[in-house]
Design an enzyme around this catalytic site. Sequence first.
Site, PDB file in Angstrom:
ATOM      1  N   SER A   9       0.841  -1.208   0.000  1.00 21.18           N
ATOM      2  CA  SER A   9       0.000   0.000   0.000  1.00 21.18           C
ATOM      3  C   SER A   9       0.869   1.248   0.000  1.00 21.18           C
ATOM      4  O   SER A   9       1.966   1.250   0.572  1.00 21.18           O
ATOM      5  CB  SER A   9      -0.872   0.041   1.256  1.00 21.18           C
ATOM      6  OG  SER A   9      -0.105   0.445   2.379  1.00 21.18           O
ATOM      7  N   ASP A  10       0.375   2.317  -0.629  1.00 15.39           N
ATOM      8  CA  ASP A  10       1.017   3.605  -0.378  1.00 15.39           C
ATOM      9  C   ASP A  10       0.812   3.911   1.110  1.00 15.39           C
ATOM     10  O   ASP A  10      -0.078   3.352   1.767  1.00 15.39           O
ATOM     11  CB  ASP A  10       0.455   4.715  -1.274  1.00 15.39           C
ATOM     12  CG  ASP A  10       1.423   5.905  -1.350  1.00 15.39           C
ATOM     13  OD1 ASP A  10       2.347   5.976  -0.513  1.00 15.39           O
ATOM     14  OD2 ASP A  10       1.255   6.763  -2.239  1.00 15.39           O
ATOM     15  N   TRP A  11       1.630   4.811   1.626  1.00 14.36           N
ATOM     16  CA  TRP A  11       1.676   5.026   3.071  1.00 14.36           C
ATOM     17  C   TRP A  11       0.387   5.693   3.568  1.00 14.36           C
ATOM     18  O   TRP A  11       0.139   6.868   3.307  1.00 14.36           O
ATOM     19  CB  TRP A  11       2.917   5.856   3.399  1.00 14.36           C
ATOM     20  CG  TRP A  11       4.126   5.012   3.715  1.00 14.36           C
ATOM     21  CD1 TRP A  11       4.913   5.126   4.836  1.00 14.36           C
ATOM     22  CD2 TRP A  11       4.685   3.934   2.959  1.00 14.36           C
ATOM     23  NE1 TRP A  11       5.904   4.168   4.808  1.00 14.36           N
ATOM     24  CE2 TRP A  11       5.796   3.422   3.681  1.00 14.36           C
ATOM     25  CE3 TRP A  11       4.342   3.302   1.763  1.00 14.36           C
ATOM     26  CZ2 TRP A  11       6.561   2.350   3.241  1.00 14.36           C
ATOM     27  CZ3 TRP A  11       5.115   2.232   1.311  1.00 14.36           C
ATOM     28  CH2 TRP A  11       6.206   1.770   2.050  1.00 14.36           C
ATOM     29  N   GLY A  12      -0.437   4.906   4.227  1.00 13.63           N
ATOM     30  CA  GLY A  12      -1.690   5.438   4.737  1.00 13.63           C
ATOM     31  C   GLY A  12      -2.816   5.353   3.728  1.00 13.63           C
ATOM     32  O   GLY A  12      -3.802   6.088   3.837  1.00 13.63           O
TER      33      GLY A  12
END
Length: 749
Positions: A263-266
């Site tokens: 995942s991208d961060w957050g």
Amino acid sequence: MTALSKITAAALLCSAAVMQAATPVYLDDSQPLEARVQDALSRMTLAEKIGIIHAQSKFSSPGVQRLGIPGIWCTDGPHGIRPDVLWDEWDQAGATNDSCVAFPALTCLAATWNPEMAALYGRSIGEEARYRNKNVLLGPGVNIYRTPLNGRNFEYMGEDPYLTSRMVVPYVQGVQLNGVAACVKHYALNNQEVDRDHVNVLVDDRTLHEIYLPGFKAAVTEGGAWSIMPGYNKYDGDHACENSVLLLDILKGDWGFDGVAISDWGAVHNTDKVARNGLDMEFGSWTNGLNWGASNAYDDYFLAKPYEKLILEGRLPESDLNDKAARVLRLIMRTEMNRNRPYGSLNSDEHYAAARKIGGEGIVLLKNDGGLLPVPADVKKLLVVGENAIKMMTVGGGSSSLKVQREVLPLDGIRALAAGRGIDVAYERGYVGDVTGEYNGVTTGQDLNDERSAEQLIADAVKAAREADMVVFVGGLNKSDHQDAESTDRTSFSLPYNQDAVIEALAAANPRTVVVNLTGNAYSMPWLDAVPAVVQGWYIGSEAGNAIADVIFGDVNPSGKLPFTFAKELTDYAPHATADAEMYPGVNGDVRYKEGLGVGYRHTDRLKPSRVNFAFGHGLSYTTFDLGKAQLAGDGRFTEASGVTVDVPVTNTGSRSGSEVVQVYVRDVKSSLDRPYKELKAFGKVQLAPGATTTLSLNLPKEAFAYYDPATKLWTIEPGKFEILVGTASDAITSRLPLTIKESFTWHD
Ligand code: BGC
């Protein structure tokens, strides 16, 4: 042999046999990868499987301590290895061994139009990552340049899916040669930063497959990328990390991806969806982790305890978890557990040389009336003007911000080469832009404050320009918010900080004024007719000043070509043509790509070629080239197995050595579905000595003639007439070859 040594030898043999027998399959790297993965998986508890699919810190995830399986360390990407950050926070940790070489931004790499440069880039940055013990490099970025307002275009490879595809494959392969995974981002349709966390992209299937997916597909199916990063945005109602169409149907289904979707961060929002729909690892959800939480906040990740609970309650199947854990194990074995990977290197002479070479090849000479450049021999007093000549550009811009070991500023690079030629270099500021120089605790240490008024700055620059033999203006955008920066888009197509007025004043004061702009985006050029020479310089990183000076003084003969269209005005780009907020930046959370395939030259070609300052593929040289008449090779017939090949004679007709990029576009003369006027389908770069001729053979495989039929979901070639257009830019076509394809062909991805 004595009795004692016989006993010792026997004991050694015996203990080796015991050790061998005891070596579990997953630790035995002579065993096939899949056997090792499945063996490790079979030994893991549910909690251990949950443990390896989410973060334990800002950039790491744990392995399985009980089994001696190491964890994973990620790093940004994509232009250099980011400084280490604190365990739970974005701020740099303050280490003293984490400075790196900043390589040129990916727009510059794309502008080389040279896959060999992408291979050199990938190998070099992969070596830096390896030396720093990082397993996953968060890059490269391959989102398509849809709007020039997108703050992150500088991290991507331009507007064309074919160019992007050809450049991303060697980058990925070069990185992974080091036992470091490339993580291709941001999958998919992350084409703007406004509302980036939630904006819902609505795009038709054909455009998705023809424009926005090919770069990712090439990275996966040809480059063999070991990881990919689903982005923040939504596609068709679901966030990219929770999107079954993107992750299950296309990535893992059609493309057979066996790596990890990180995942991208957050970017994760929902346990059930993310668990079912194909995301494998979660990072960045709770940015303050151990600092804030009552317990280990990483346990609260969507793919941590909440996921474990749903499995234990029988509400989610363990089979999905097994698949995710197996993928993560595969990644660990390909990287950290690969005992044969090289050791890497950091800040090496070779890496600086690579950065300078790629930078020099990517710089684009847009205009050079009267052959003003390279700096003529009669120039004794050179004036450099502009903030970007003295501003460090490697700090800022978001996650690609770096802590460099060194950065050669344009003014210093110009001074160094001028000194050897007996040229005096003076400097004037001209304008004050953004004097901040800090990102996540990394500071440039530069004091760029200047108290003079805008009028005074111009007056001082004009006075100096009158006294100089030549003026080099170095300006453009920078890495501050609303310029070329993550999480904000630009708010205007114009150059900021009064630069247009500065350039106009300089041009009026000295007819030998050269404009060098450092940007990751196109911009308006109201002063274009007033200046004889314009250079597009990008963000070049550690060797910026040297690479720019190499081109200005002619030590490097420019050979870069634009990877995106420089139109006259914002409204010349389809998403902005009608000021329709639904097309940009979106209304009520939805952004509609109503322009369909009309991205970049696919739009301007058909509707308004005259509305372009510099076309896709454009770029001049200090020598001249002639493209002879192109011909189809052999009997000139198209076959499904080998497509058709075009032979193009190229001659260097000037007086110095140089490189030219031959570009081949395909045009479907008549089609039942509307098609762009022409599309890039092959290119080749060739270096030639003065007077030399060579013939480039460029193959057009069947894919070059197909469109994606949304009704059948098949790539389709319709029989009929095509034209093959050959030239040195999308607006400089020198040969048009007719081709007839007699049969129809279809295939699935
Ligand atoms: C960016 C990614 C980056 C990640 C980790 C995100 O905000 O969108 O490109 O890799 O942070 O720094």
